[in-house]
Motif scaffolding. Structure first.
Motif, PDB file in Angstrom:
ATOM      1  N   HIS A  38      64.394   4.280  -1.268  1.00  0.00           N
ATOM      2  CA  HIS A  38      64.895   5.629  -1.527  1.00  0.00           C
ATOM      3  C   HIS A  38      65.863   6.041  -0.429  1.00  0.00           C
ATOM      4  N   ILE A  39      66.863   6.802  -0.809  1.00  0.00           N
ATOM      5  CA  ILE A  39      67.797   7.395   0.135  1.00  0.00           C
ATOM      6  C   ILE A  39      67.455   8.882   0.197  1.00  0.00           C
ATOM      7  N   VAL A  48      60.510  16.354   4.418  1.00  0.00           N
ATOM      8  CA  VAL A  48      59.601  15.296   4.857  1.00  0.00           C
ATOM      9  C   VAL A  48      58.515  15.025   3.811  1.00  0.00           C
ATOM     10  N   ILE A  49      58.166  16.021   3.022  1.00  0.00           N
ATOM     11  CA  ILE A  49      57.094  15.864   2.034  1.00  0.00           C
ATOM     12  C   ILE A  49      57.416  14.749   1.040  1.00  0.00           C
ATOM     13  N   ASP A  50      58.619  14.759   0.475  1.00  0.00           N
ATOM     14  CA  ASP A  50      59.004  13.718  -0.480  1.00  0.00           C
ATOM     15  C   ASP A  50      59.065  12.339   0.180  1.00  0.00           C
ATOM     16  N   ILE A  51      59.507  12.307   1.430  1.00  0.00           N
ATOM     17  CA  ILE A  51      59.580  11.036   2.163  1.00  0.00           C
ATOM     18  C   ILE A  51      58.176  10.482   2.369  1.00  0.00           C
ATOM     19  N   LYS A  52      57.265  11.328   2.802  1.00  0.00           N
ATOM     20  CA  LYS A  52      55.880  10.893   2.999  1.00  0.00           C
ATOM     21  C   LYS A  52      55.282  10.383   1.697  1.00  0.00           C
ATOM     22  N   ASP A  53      55.504  11.111   0.608  1.00  0.00           N
ATOM     23  CA  ASP A  53      54.979  10.685  -0.694  1.00  0.00           C
ATOM     24  C   ASP A  53      55.505   9.304  -1.073  1.00  0.00           C
ATOM     25  N   VAL A  61      62.108   4.137   2.730  1.00  0.00           N
ATOM     26  CA  VAL A  61      63.000   5.295   2.747  1.00  0.00           C
ATOM     27  C   VAL A  61      64.003   5.160   3.883  1.00  0.00           C
ATOM     28  N   VAL A  62      65.276   5.375   3.555  1.00  0.00           N
ATOM     29  CA  VAL A  62      66.335   5.491   4.548  1.00  0.00           C
ATOM     30  C   VAL A  62      66.732   6.960   4.536  1.00  0.00           C
ATOM     31  N   ILE A 103      61.936   4.148   7.234  1.00  0.00           N
ATOM     32  CA  ILE A 103      60.476   4.122   7.216  1.00  0.00           C
ATOM     33  C   ILE A 103      60.034   3.153   6.134  1.00  0.00           C
ATOM     34  N   THR A 104      59.088   2.266   6.480  1.00  0.00           N
ATOM     35  CA  THR A 104      58.614   1.279   5.517  1.00  0.00           C
ATOM     36  C   THR A 104      57.102   1.361   5.347  1.00  0.00           C
ATOM     37  N   PRO A 105      56.611   0.881   4.219  1.00  0.00           N
ATOM     38  CA  PRO A 105      55.164   0.844   3.982  1.00  0.00           C
ATOM     39  C   PRO A 105      54.551  -0.420   4.571  1.00  0.00           C
TER      40      PRO A 105
END
Length: 117
Positions: A38-39, A48-53, A61-62, A103-105
């Protein structure tokens, strides 16, 4: 304009799905992928909420942080929160230059070495 600027957009601009163009000879896969990239753009703490999800769902996420400086108190809080997410899922996080966080899982490590010469 560099590749990442084209990918993430210039500061202050907005991007939509139809802004991206399929490359010749490259077809989007018909099957669902296990991991998506995701960008994102971090303009405020709510972003940040959508990024964390996305990271909790196992995606990469970049995030464009050009609106903030690394000394910005809000950016420090955002960075701390995203570091906790990366640690919590067993993933990885790096800041690239002054304008991006990746950020990676779990199971995806970000190399700190650049490719090429």
């Amino acid at each position: 304009m560099g590749f990442m600027n084209k990918l993430l957009g210039e500061s202050g601009s907005t991007r939509r799905t139809d802004d991206y163009v399929e490359l010749d000879g490259v077809q989007a896969p018909e099957a669902q992928a296990d991991t998506q990239m995701h960008i994102a753009k971090i303009s405020e703490k709510q972003d940040v909420i959508d990024i964390k999800d996305a990271v909790y769902a196992g995606d990469i996420v970049v995030a464009d942080i050009t609106r903030h400086t690394t000394q910005d108190r809000t950016m420090e809080q955002i960075s701390d929160e995203l570091q906790q997410v990366a640690r919590g899922v067993g993933g990885d996080i790096v800041q690239k230059d002054e304008d991006q966080i990746i950020i990676t899982p779990r199971g995806v490590k970000i190399s700190r070495e650049k490719l090429g010469r």
